[in-house]
Design a protein around this motif. Sequence first.
Motif, PDB file in Angstrom:
ATOM      1  N   LEU A   1       0.939  -1.190  -0.077  1.00 33.07           N
ATOM      2  CA  LEU A   1      -0.262   0.029  -0.036  1.00 33.07           C
ATOM      3  C   LEU A   1       0.974   1.316   0.043  1.00 33.07           C
ATOM      4  O   LEU A   1       1.905   1.194   0.311  1.00 33.07           O
ATOM      5  CB  LEU A   1      -0.983   0.143   1.327  1.00 33.07           C
ATOM      6  N   THR A   2       0.265   2.326  -0.713  1.00 30.20           N
ATOM      7  CA  THR A   2       1.113   3.551  -0.452  1.00 30.20           C
ATOM      8  C   THR A   2       0.878   4.256   1.134  1.00 30.20           C
ATOM      9  O   THR A   2      -0.058   3.706   1.823  1.00 30.20           O
ATOM     10  CB  THR A   2       0.532   4.584  -1.282  1.00 30.20           C
TER      11      THR A   2
ATOM     12  N   GLU B   1      -2.600   5.444   1.654  1.00 28.58           N
ATOM     13  CA  GLU B   1      -3.662   4.237   1.719  1.00 28.58           C
ATOM     14  C   GLU B   1      -3.708   3.882   3.276  1.00 28.58           C
ATOM     15  O   GLU B   1      -4.691   3.366   3.661  1.00 28.58           O
ATOM     16  CB  GLU B   1      -3.372   3.279   0.762  1.00 28.58           C
TER      17      GLU B   1
ATOM     18  N   TYR C   1      -9.557   0.873  -3.313  1.00 31.58           N
ATOM     19  CA  TYR C   1      -8.589   1.114  -4.502  1.00 31.58           C
ATOM     20  C   TYR C   1      -9.171   2.425  -5.507  1.00 31.58           C
ATOM     21  O   TYR C   1      -8.356   3.573  -6.045  1.00 31.58           O
ATOM     22  CB  TYR C   1      -7.951   0.196  -5.244  1.00 31.58           C
ATOM     23  N   VAL C   2     -10.289   2.096  -6.015  1.00 29.55           N
ATOM     24  CA  VAL C   2     -10.897   2.775  -6.834  1.00 29.55           C
ATOM     25  C   VAL C   2     -12.368   2.339  -7.165  1.00 29.55           C
ATOM     26  O   VAL C   2     -12.925   1.520  -6.692  1.00 29.55           O
ATOM     27  CB  VAL C   2     -10.305   2.440  -8.187  1.00 29.55           C
TER      28      VAL C   2
ATOM     29  N   THR D   1     -15.349   4.240  -9.687  1.00 31.78           N
ATOM     30  CA  THR D   1     -15.541   5.259 -10.685  1.00 31.78           C
ATOM     31  C   THR D   1     -16.989   5.414 -10.984  1.00 31.78           C
ATOM     32  O   THR D   1     -16.910   6.377 -11.901  1.00 31.78           O
ATOM     33  CB  THR D   1     -14.762   4.686 -12.150  1.00 31.78           C
TER      34      THR D   1
ATOM     35  N   TYR E   1     -17.040   0.845 -11.920  1.00 36.08           N
ATOM     36  CA  TYR E   1     -16.570  -0.276 -11.415  1.00 36.08           C
ATOM     37  C   TYR E   1     -15.831   0.083  -9.834  1.00 36.08           C
ATOM     38  O   TYR E   1     -15.661   1.119  -9.665  1.00 36.08           O
ATOM     39  CB  TYR E   1     -15.375  -1.119 -12.222  1.00 36.08           C
TER      40      TYR E   1
ATOM     41  N   ALA F   1     -12.944  -1.445  -6.701  1.00 34.97           N
ATOM     42  CA  ALA F   1     -12.050  -2.556  -6.285  1.00 34.97           C
ATOM     43  C   ALA F   1     -11.648  -1.925  -4.909  1.00 34.97           C
ATOM     44  O   ALA F   1     -11.340  -0.944  -4.455  1.00 34.97           O
ATOM     45  CB  ALA F   1     -10.945  -2.725  -6.933  1.00 34.97           C
TER      46      ALA F   1
ATOM     47  N   GLU G   1      -9.795  -3.798  -1.202  1.00 33.20           N
ATOM     48  CA  GLU G   1      -9.256  -4.906  -0.081  1.00 33.20           C
ATOM     49  C   GLU G   1     -10.165  -4.699   1.111  1.00 33.20           C
ATOM     50  O   GLU G   1     -10.224  -3.748   1.904  1.00 33.20           O
ATOM     51  CB  GLU G   1      -7.733  -4.610   0.285  1.00 33.20           C
TER      52      GLU G   1
ATOM     53  N   PHE H   1     -14.138  -7.272  -5.961  1.00 36.59           N
ATOM     54  CA  PHE H   1     -14.258  -6.615  -7.061  1.00 36.59           C
ATOM     55  C   PHE H   1     -15.763  -6.403  -7.411  1.00 36.59           C
ATOM     56  O   PHE H   1     -16.395  -7.514  -7.317  1.00 36.59           O
ATOM     57  CB  PHE H   1     -13.557  -7.442  -8.382  1.00 36.59           C
ATOM     58  N   SER H   2     -16.084  -5.242  -7.832  1.00 40.39           N
ATOM     59  CA  SER H   2     -17.466  -5.304  -7.939  1.00 40.39           C
ATOM     60  C   SER H   2     -17.986  -4.150  -8.980  1.00 40.39           C
ATOM     61  O   SER H   2     -17.203  -3.256  -9.657  1.00 40.39           O
ATOM     62  CB  SER H   2     -18.046  -4.629  -6.514  1.00 40.39           C
TER      63      SER H   2
ATOM     64  N   TYR I   1     -18.274  -5.531 -14.633  1.00 41.94           N
ATOM     65  CA  TYR I   1     -17.011  -5.475 -14.134  1.00 41.94           C
ATOM     66  C   TYR I   1     -16.051  -6.445 -14.595  1.00 41.94           C
ATOM     67  O   TYR I   1     -16.551  -7.486 -14.871  1.00 41.94           O
ATOM     68  CB  TYR I   1     -16.969  -4.795 -12.710  1.00 41.94           C
TER      69      TYR I   1
ATOM     70  N   ARG J   1      -2.946  -1.165 -11.429  1.00 40.89           N
ATOM     71  CA  ARG J   1      -2.244  -1.084 -10.085  1.00 40.89           C
ATOM     72  C   ARG J   1      -0.992  -2.012  -9.909  1.00 40.89           C
ATOM     73  O   ARG J   1      -1.183  -3.282 -10.065  1.00 40.89           O
ATOM     74  CB  ARG J   1      -3.248  -1.517  -8.974  1.00 40.89           C
TER      75      ARG J   1
ATOM     76  N   GLY K   1       2.418  -0.501  -5.328  1.00 43.34           N
ATOM     77  CA  GLY K   1       1.256   0.197  -4.527  1.00 43.34           C
ATOM     78  C   GLY K   1       0.896   1.244  -5.055  1.00 43.34           C
ATOM     79  O   GLY K   1      -0.051   1.982  -4.754  1.00 43.34           O
TER      80      GLY K   1
ATOM     81  N   GLN L   1      -1.124   3.456  -8.351  1.00 45.68           N
ATOM     82  CA  GLN L   1      -1.851   3.022  -9.506  1.00 45.68           C
ATOM     83  C   GLN L   1      -2.308   4.175 -10.206  1.00 45.68           C
ATOM     84  O   GLN L   1      -2.155   5.421  -9.920  1.00 45.68           O
ATOM     85  CB  GLN L   1      -3.164   2.375  -8.978  1.00 45.68           C
TER      86      GLN L   1
END
Lengths: 191, 191
Positions: free
Chosen positions: A35-36, A39, A63-64, A66, A69, A71, A73, A167-168, B69, B101, B142, B144
């Motif tokens: 991770l950064t 994050e 993560y994202v 939009t 979509y 994503a 963790e 993921f979604s 997705y 990523r 890490g 993206q």
Amino acid sequence: MEGLKKKGGEKMSEKEREIIRRETLDFFEKAGIVLTEKEKENIEVASFGLDDLRRTGLQIVTYVNTGRYCAKELVLVPGQTCPEHRHPDRNGKKGKQETFRCRYGQVYLYMEGEPNENPVASPPEGDEKYYTVFNEIILQPGEQFTLPPNTRHWFQAGQQGAVVSEFSSASDDASDIFTDSRINRLAELED
Amino acid sequence: MEGLKKKGGEKMSEKEREIIRRETLDFFEKAGIVLTEKEKENIEVASFGLDDLRRTGLQIVTYVNTGRYCAKELVLVPGQTCPEHRHPDRNGKKGKQETFRCRYGQVYLYMEGEPNENPVASPPEGDEKYYTVFNEIILQPGEQFTLPPNTRHWFQAGQQGAVVSEFSSASDDASDIFTDSRINRLAELED
């Protein structure tokens, strides 16, 4: 989420939240997920307003997201439960569709369908009435499951804890419908 | 992809493909990413019909692609390039939107926009005319980047190789438009 109150009116312990956040970082390290710094600082610790974080809660890195979509963790400490909920259809669109992929540990996922007679996991003690679906899917690292939209589900980590990639389609947590009527996710998100 | 022909009419070497597949598994291991046995067996090795796999190619594990997705892991061996392409709008819908990523190694991503004067990566020698965009984004583990739909882009791994998670809207590789007119992705996918 700063202003969440304990049942007695006391603020949820920042110390408790910080301990879980550090444990979450350890799980990411065990899972080999980089991770950064930003994050790491912004890990979302969701208690669902229940003030019972270690039993009922979820740690999230988005993560994202939009609008098309999303994503994330998800991290659960050992035995921690993400409470039962569904993602309803909204604005004429199908509800959020999700794929859970276990990266580390073990996840017990329960959804609508034929109930398992001897489920491995149990709902948090005292909260049994808020858990109504028991069709069991067990996910080991590398295994995944895609949940149909608008399907009630809940999940719990095994004794090692768990790291799960989600993921979604687009995510709008505020529209989630929880079986436990005490949960008001919108209040937690807005706080 | 079995039937891909070398320029001289000879079948693309299965041995070459198998070697890259094994290297790909090593990269997944280095990145700490656990795959099922089935996923390991089904790693997609895309040569884009150019028969120059180690320079121009991509290894792919598609976790899920639901029509809403998509999530994939992409692996590039050291210096390998995914050739320039874009995802056009189709059926009245915006083209595929993608988030890359970096999980392991280093990725040099190039897209439309202000060209970098001294880009770190170079197009594969001899193929320069098929590479037209040089706005450089460097991704370390890490990090993206989310690419707008319908934007030309290409990417190359650094000397360590790279593992990259791709989160996106629905994926339909057959509709991708490559700058290199020799590339016919559809033929490769159908083969």
